[in-house]
Design a protein around this motif. Sequence first.
Motif, PDB file in Angstrom:
ATOM      1  N   TRP A   1       0.879  -1.180   0.000  1.00 33.08           N
ATOM      2  CA  TRP A   1       0.000   0.000   0.000  1.00 33.08           C
ATOM      3  C   TRP A   1       0.900   1.208   0.000  1.00 33.08           C
ATOM      4  O   TRP A   1       1.948   1.209   0.657  1.00 33.08           O
ATOM      5  N   GLY A   2       0.528   2.265  -0.705  1.00 32.29           N
ATOM      6  CA  GLY A   2       1.357   3.457  -0.718  1.00 32.29           C
ATOM      7  C   GLY A   2       0.506   4.715  -0.708  1.00 32.29           C
ATOM      8  O   GLY A   2      -0.487   4.791  -1.434  1.00 32.29           O
ATOM      9  N   GLY A   3       0.889   5.690   0.108  1.00 32.53           N
ATOM     10  CA  GLY A   3       0.160   6.944   0.154  1.00 32.53           C
ATOM     11  C   GLY A   3       0.513   7.725   1.391  1.00 32.53           C
ATOM     12  O   GLY A   3       1.379   7.350   2.181  1.00 32.53           O
ATOM     13  N   ASN A   4      -0.173   8.856   1.573  1.00 33.42           N
ATOM     14  CA  ASN A   4      -0.047   9.683   2.761  1.00 33.42           C
ATOM     15  C   ASN A   4      -1.213   9.311   3.664  1.00 33.42           C
ATOM     16  O   ASN A   4      -2.346   9.702   3.410  1.00 33.42           O
ATOM     17  N   PRO A   5      -0.984   8.537   4.724  1.00 33.49           N
ATOM     18  CA  PRO A   5      -2.091   7.941   5.495  1.00 33.49           C
ATOM     19  C   PRO A   5      -3.072   8.970   6.028  1.00 33.49           C
ATOM     20  O   PRO A   5      -2.699   9.930   6.697  1.00 33.49           O
ATOM     21  N   GLY A   6      -4.341   8.777   5.704  1.00 35.20           N
ATOM     22  CA  GLY A   6      -5.383   9.660   6.170  1.00 35.20           C
ATOM     23  C   GLY A   6      -5.511  10.942   5.374  1.00 35.20           C
ATOM     24  O   GLY A   6      -6.391  11.765   5.660  1.00 35.20           O
ATOM     25  N   VAL A   7      -4.644  11.132   4.360  1.00 34.83           N
ATOM     26  CA  VAL A   7      -4.642  12.379   3.595  1.00 34.83           C
ATOM     27  C   VAL A   7      -4.883  12.119   2.109  1.00 34.83           C
ATOM     28  O   VAL A   7      -5.793  12.692   1.513  1.00 34.83           O
ATOM     29  N   GLY A   8      -4.059  11.264   1.493  1.00 38.89           N
ATOM     30  CA  GLY A   8      -4.217  11.027   0.060  1.00 38.89           C
ATOM     31  C   GLY A   8      -2.992  10.394  -0.553  1.00 38.89           C
ATOM     32  O   GLY A   8      -2.330   9.559   0.064  1.00 38.89           O
ATOM     33  N   SER A   9      -2.653  10.824  -1.756  1.00 45.80           N
ATOM     34  CA  SER A   9      -1.562  10.229  -2.511  1.00 45.80           C
ATOM     35  C   SER A   9      -0.199  10.588  -1.936  1.00 45.80           C
ATOM     36  O   SER A   9      -0.023  11.631  -1.290  1.00 45.80           O
ATOM     37  N   ALA A  10       0.763   9.713  -2.197  1.00 45.32           N
ATOM     38  CA  ALA A  10       2.170  10.042  -1.990  1.00 45.32           C
ATOM     39  C   ALA A  10       2.653  10.606  -3.325  1.00 45.32           C
ATOM     40  O   ALA A  10       2.974   9.866  -4.261  1.00 45.32           O
ATOM     41  N   HIS A  11       2.695  11.918  -3.442  1.00 45.41           N
ATOM     42  CA  HIS A  11       2.845  12.563  -4.744  1.00 45.41           C
ATOM     43  C   HIS A  11       4.217  12.353  -5.371  1.00 45.41           C
ATOM     44  O   HIS A  11       4.343  12.287  -6.599  1.00 45.41           O
ATOM     45  N   ARG A  12       5.255  12.258  -4.568  1.00 46.43           N
ATOM     46  CA  ARG A  12       6.590  12.027  -5.138  1.00 46.43           C
ATOM     47  C   ARG A  12       6.698  10.596  -5.675  1.00 46.43           C
ATOM     48  O   ARG A  12       7.315  10.360  -6.726  1.00 46.43           O
ATOM     49  N   ILE A  13       6.114   9.637  -4.961  1.00 44.49           N
ATOM     50  CA  ILE A  13       6.089   8.260  -5.471  1.00 44.49           C
ATOM     51  C   ILE A  13       5.259   8.208  -6.745  1.00 44.49           C
ATOM     52  O   ILE A  13       5.661   7.600  -7.746  1.00 44.49           O
ATOM     53  N   ARG A  14       4.123   8.852  -6.715  1.00 44.58           N
ATOM     54  CA  ARG A  14       3.224   8.820  -7.877  1.00 44.58           C
ATOM     55  C   ARG A  14       3.890   9.421  -9.110  1.00 44.58           C
ATOM     56  O   ARG A  14       3.787   8.865 -10.211  1.00 44.58           O
ATOM     57  N   GLU A  15       4.602  10.539  -8.947  1.00 50.25           N
ATOM     58  CA  GLU A  15       5.235  11.164 -10.108  1.00 50.25           C
ATOM     59  C   GLU A  15       6.388  10.316 -10.638  1.00 50.25           C
ATOM     60  O   GLU A  15       6.634  10.268 -11.843  1.00 50.25           O
ATOM     61  N   ALA A  16       7.092   9.631  -9.747  1.00 49.99           N
ATOM     62  CA  ALA A  16       8.163   8.742 -10.202  1.00 49.99           C
ATOM     63  C   ALA A  16       7.602   7.597 -11.028  1.00 49.99           C
ATOM     64  O   ALA A  16       8.166   7.213 -12.060  1.00 49.99           O
ATOM     65  N   VAL A  17       6.466   7.044 -10.588  1.00 50.21           N
ATOM     66  CA  VAL A  17       5.841   5.936 -11.319  1.00 50.21           C
ATOM     67  C   VAL A  17       5.238   6.407 -12.635  1.00 50.21           C
ATOM     68  O   VAL A  17       5.427   5.786 -13.690  1.00 50.21           O
ATOM     69  N   GLU A  18       4.508   7.518 -12.593  1.00 50.60           N
ATOM     70  CA  GLU A  18       3.745   7.949 -13.759  1.00 50.60           C
ATOM     71  C   GLU A  18       4.564   8.753 -14.764  1.00 50.60           C
ATOM     72  O   GLU A  18       4.313   8.683 -15.968  1.00 50.60           O
ATOM     73  N   GLN A  19       5.560   9.523 -14.280  1.00 57.21           N
ATOM     74  CA  GLN A  19       6.303  10.409 -15.173  1.00 57.21           C
ATOM     75  C   GLN A  19       7.811  10.183 -15.152  1.00 57.21           C
ATOM     76  O   GLN A  19       8.544  10.860 -15.891  1.00 57.21           O
ATOM     77  N   GLY A  20       8.277   9.255 -14.320  1.00 58.24           N
ATOM     78  CA  GLY A  20       9.707   8.973 -14.287  1.00 58.24           C
ATOM     79  C   GLY A  20      10.553  10.080 -13.709  1.00 58.24           C
ATOM     80  O   GLY A  20      11.737  10.200 -14.033  1.00 58.24           O
ATOM     81  N   TRP A  21       9.945  10.916 -12.816  1.00 59.15           N
ATOM     82  CA  TRP A  21      10.703  12.006 -12.200  1.00 59.15           C
ATOM     83  C   TRP A  21      10.834  11.778 -10.708  1.00 59.15           C
ATOM     84  O   TRP A  21       9.856  11.436 -10.055  1.00 59.15           O
ATOM     85  N   PRO A  22      12.027  11.951 -10.122  1.00 61.31           N
ATOM     86  CA  PRO A  22      13.271  12.401 -10.768  1.00 61.31           C
ATOM     87  C   PRO A  22      13.997  11.307 -11.539  1.00 61.31           C
ATOM     88  O   PRO A  22      14.997  11.578 -12.193  1.00 61.31           O
ATOM     89  N   ARG A  23      13.472  10.069 -11.463  1.00 65.95           N
ATOM     90  CA  ARG A  23      13.997   8.972 -12.252  1.00 65.95           C
ATOM     91  C   ARG A  23      12.913   7.912 -12.313  1.00 65.95           C
ATOM     92  O   ARG A  23      12.048   7.823 -11.437  1.00 65.95           O
ATOM     93  N   PRO A  24      12.924   7.073 -13.339  1.00 66.25           N
ATOM     94  CA  PRO A  24      11.931   5.994 -13.397  1.00 66.25           C
ATOM     95  C   PRO A  24      12.121   5.022 -12.237  1.00 66.25           C
ATOM     96  O   PRO A  24      13.238   4.828 -11.749  1.00 66.25           O
ATOM     97  N   ILE A  25      11.034   4.428 -11.805  1.00 64.49           N
ATOM     98  CA  ILE A  25      11.101   3.460 -10.716  1.00 64.49           C
ATOM     99  C   ILE A  25      10.244   2.255 -11.048  1.00 64.49           C
ATOM    100  O   ILE A  25       9.129   2.386 -11.569  1.00 64.49           O
ATOM    101  N   GLU A  26      10.768   1.081 -10.789  1.00 61.84           N
ATOM    102  CA  GLU A  26      10.031  -0.171 -10.962  1.00 61.84           C
ATOM    103  C   GLU A  26       9.213  -0.422  -9.708  1.00 61.84           C
ATOM    104  O   GLU A  26       9.675  -0.180  -8.596  1.00 61.84           O
ATOM    105  N   ILE A  27       7.986  -0.915  -9.868  1.00 64.68           N
ATOM    106  CA  ILE A  27       7.173  -1.232  -8.696  1.00 64.68           C
ATOM    107  C   ILE A  27       6.741  -2.694  -8.727  1.00 64.68           C
ATOM    108  O   ILE A  27       6.517  -3.269  -9.789  1.00 64.68           O
TER     109      ILE A  27
END
Length: 288
Positions: free
Chosen positions: A73-99
């Motif tokens: 599970w990944g996110g900001n508990p009780g708040v919403g998305s983990a935006h830095r993780i999400r951008e790495a997965v979706e846009q490869g910033w600051p680098r691509p990441i395998e999940i």
Amino acid sequence: MARFLTLAEACEEVVRDGDCVAFEGFTHLIPYAAGHEVIRQKRRELSLVRMTPDILYDQMIGCGMARKLTFSWGGNPGVGSAHRIREAVEQGWPRPIEIEEHSHAAMAAAYAAGASNLPFAVLRGYRGAELVRVNPAIRSVTCPYTGEVLATVPAVRPDAAVIHAQKADREGNVLIEGIVGVQKEAVLAARRSLVTVEEIVDDLRGTTHPNACILPGWAITAVVAVPGGAFPSYAHGYYPRSNAFYLAWDPISRDRDAFAAWMEENVMRQGPQAFAAHARPANAGKAA
């Protein structure tokens, strides 16, 4: 046997470039101080493992430290998305990441298999689950006794495990109280381990509660006293969770420049004691 080191010494010895690393702690006892020291040491090419990657992994991944994330599970508990993780997965910033995504049950079983020196874990989960379609690591085996087809996942055997706990004694034995999560299994499965604690005591006998476990000093590489080392998560019996911090993190993490500025000011330029000081009872609940 566990050695008592400074936080910088312990992180340098236990967490190395290219490692598979588990920073564990379920709801509380999340090892923020140790994670921030690893960020300051600019580790790279890490394969991060955690049942619930939240703000700490959001920060690490946002700093470009990780090449892979294994989680349930990944996110900001009780708040919403983990935006830095999400951008790495979706846009490869600051680098691509395998999940590699699993269920909580599968992650717990994988840690237990690693701690037991087994190659994989067996469970009844994943029947009808769509994760099987996107995660090739989820496979199956037929029970030789009943013929039942069961799901399997590879054991988690980190190069390094990092956790936070309440106490350690002078011999390096560690007491974990409250929600124990998979901290014990993560340490026992790992080649090297670091435990930060709220305090060092002479004797752990007579201090334990029913929902507690003790990790033996012979299973631990390094122990470091870091009061407040789990802030902004909580440490059962010591300080509460800073809900304000988790709320404040959402707008910071949404913007690349705001994130980079916050990390520079609050992590890169600060030592662990400066950040952890917010966990003191008088300041609990405030954002850092």
